[in-house]
Design an enzyme around this catalytic site. Sequence first.
Site, PDB file in Angstrom:
ATOM      1  N   ASP A 188      -0.984  75.864  37.332  1.00 45.42           N
ATOM      2  CA  ASP A 188      -0.052  75.366  36.312  1.00 45.42           C
ATOM      3  C   ASP A 188      -0.787  74.521  35.256  1.00 45.42           C
ATOM      4  OD1 ASP A 188       1.237  75.854  38.836  1.00 45.42           O
ATOM      5  OD2 ASP A 188       2.999  74.760  38.158  1.00 45.42           O
ATOM      6  N   ASP A 209      -0.148  80.497  36.281  1.00 43.17           N
ATOM      7  CA  ASP A 209       1.167  80.010  36.752  1.00 43.17           C
ATOM      8  C   ASP A 209       1.872  79.421  35.537  1.00 43.17           C
ATOM      9  OD1 ASP A 209       3.374  78.901  38.280  1.00 43.17           O
ATOM     10  OD2 ASP A 209       2.107  79.090  40.045  1.00 43.17           O
ATOM     11  N   ASP A 210       2.863  78.549  35.745  1.00 42.93           N
ATOM     12  CA  ASP A 210       3.606  78.033  34.607  1.00 42.93           C
ATOM     13  C   ASP A 210       2.682  77.383  33.578  1.00 42.93           C
ATOM     14  OD1 ASP A 210       6.206  78.682  35.623  1.00 42.93           O
ATOM     15  OD2 ASP A 210       6.048  76.984  36.990  1.00 42.93           O
ATOM     16  N   HIS A 231       2.959  82.116  33.741  1.00 40.10           N
ATOM     17  CA  HIS A 231       4.360  82.388  34.052  1.00 40.10           C
ATOM     18  C   HIS A 231       5.312  81.885  32.972  1.00 40.10           C
ATOM     19  CE1 HIS A 231       3.414  82.641  38.681  1.00 40.10           C
ATOM     20  NE2 HIS A 231       2.747  83.526  37.960  1.00 40.10           N
ATOM     21  N   ARG A 264      12.156  80.170  30.767  1.00 37.63           N
ATOM     22  CA  ARG A 264      12.846  80.239  32.062  1.00 37.63           C
ATOM     23  C   ARG A 264      13.497  78.909  32.433  1.00 37.63           C
ATOM     24  NH1 ARG A 264       9.752  82.120  37.553  1.00 37.63           N
ATOM     25  NH2 ARG A 264       8.149  80.621  36.978  1.00 37.63           N
ATOM     26  N   LYS A 266      15.138  77.667  36.196  1.00 39.47           N
ATOM     27  CA  LYS A 266      15.554  78.060  37.540  1.00 39.47           C
ATOM     28  C   LYS A 266      16.027  76.839  38.311  1.00 39.47           C
ATOM     29  CE  LYS A 266      10.693  78.279  39.002  1.00 39.47           C
ATOM     30  NZ  LYS A 266       9.620  79.003  39.680  1.00 39.47           N
TER      31      LYS A 266
END
Length: 370
Positions: A188, A209-210, A231, A264, A266
């Site tokens: 990340d 990743d993010d 991501h 995103r 979540k």
Amino acid sequence: MPSYTHLLCAGLAASLAAAAPTPSRVSDAVKRSSSSCTFTDASAASESKADCSTIILSNIEVPAGETLDLTDLNDGTEVIFSGTTTFGYEEWDGPLIKISGSSITVTAEDDAVIDGDGSRWWDGEGTNGGKTKPKFFYAHSLDDSTISGLSIKNTPVQTFSIESDNLTIEDVTIDNSDGDDNGGHNTDGFDIGESTYITITGAVVMNQDDCVAINSGENIYFSGGTCSGGHGLSIGSVGGRDDNTVKNVTFTSSTVSDSENGIRIKTVYDATGSVSDITFSDITLSGITDYGIVIEQDYENGSPTGDPTNGITISDVTVDGITGSVEDDAVEVYILCGDGSCTDWTWSDVDLTGGSTSDDCENLPDGVSC
Ligand SMILES: *[C@@H]1O[C@H](CO)[C@@H](O)[C@H](O)[C@H]1NC(C)=O
Ligand SMILES: *[C@@H]1O[C@H](CO)[C@@H](O)[C@H](O)[C@H]1NC(C)=O
């Protein structure tokens, strides 16, 4: 060799030479607060950090299993990375660097690099298994402060962990692209929690990743970012922690390319909390492999269940000017809300091409379509 020989302090050198190593060498507060110190040794920097108003970290080789510890700096301390900063190899949690204090300025000389040499740890498993990998940079209680111009390469796993108030991060580059084909995972860029007034501008993040993940916090602004390989720009997963509120977050004027997702949100299945006043605007996507825009309320143990719950509300979301393309086997927009938990969204200029339309969206708020 005593550690003070690693410390070259303008304004302190004389008193060091005369009085070291007795404590009286730090008794002159005025001199101390105006000293510029150059360190070539991590433990010397940690031990003498309180004696310096400017800390220059020159080609530091941080020993294996140790943290470059610049916590509890005096107010107003300036930290400058110079040359190449490296870290010895050990399987441990880290972090490799931590800095805290108030009104701190962290900068780097133009050609300075902080090189995690992450390939020594990369095994494709990130934090899910395999080798224990050190976290990289804790910016915890780094308040009213600025980090700018850092060039970071190849972190073992997550890069920045941010838990601060009033922290600005400008023009920081995180280049973990070597991890794309060599087992980099969970790398990340910026993980933000329990923070207020975080501003990140001009970040370049190449990772796995993010690019940014916000788990909790308020008044967070991300602009002018370039994210690739990872991501995407993410809020969440929100839920199941001590703080489950995310409020007033803006992601704007950024690009996300060659990533699993564009933007995103979540939230965690069966958890409670709230996500509100969120803006995603002027974001260009390309090479997205999973979802262009994804908002889902069904996460459990880090994975989607397909079964959304409504204990975390997602309200006052503005999605404006999300354009570009996704891969042909990707979904352009996927929204899975709990019953009544997604409200007051404004959706405009969403123009994504190249992928498919989802048939699995549920409980869409008024004015939003999949
Ligand atoms: C953050 O900035 C605000 C406004 O300047 C100030 O009121 C607040 O005390 C600051 N918070 C911290 C932790 O420094
Ligand atoms: C939202 O956050 C931004 C900065 O991140 C801040 O400038 C603004 O005042 C905040 N808005 C509210 C209503 O608190």
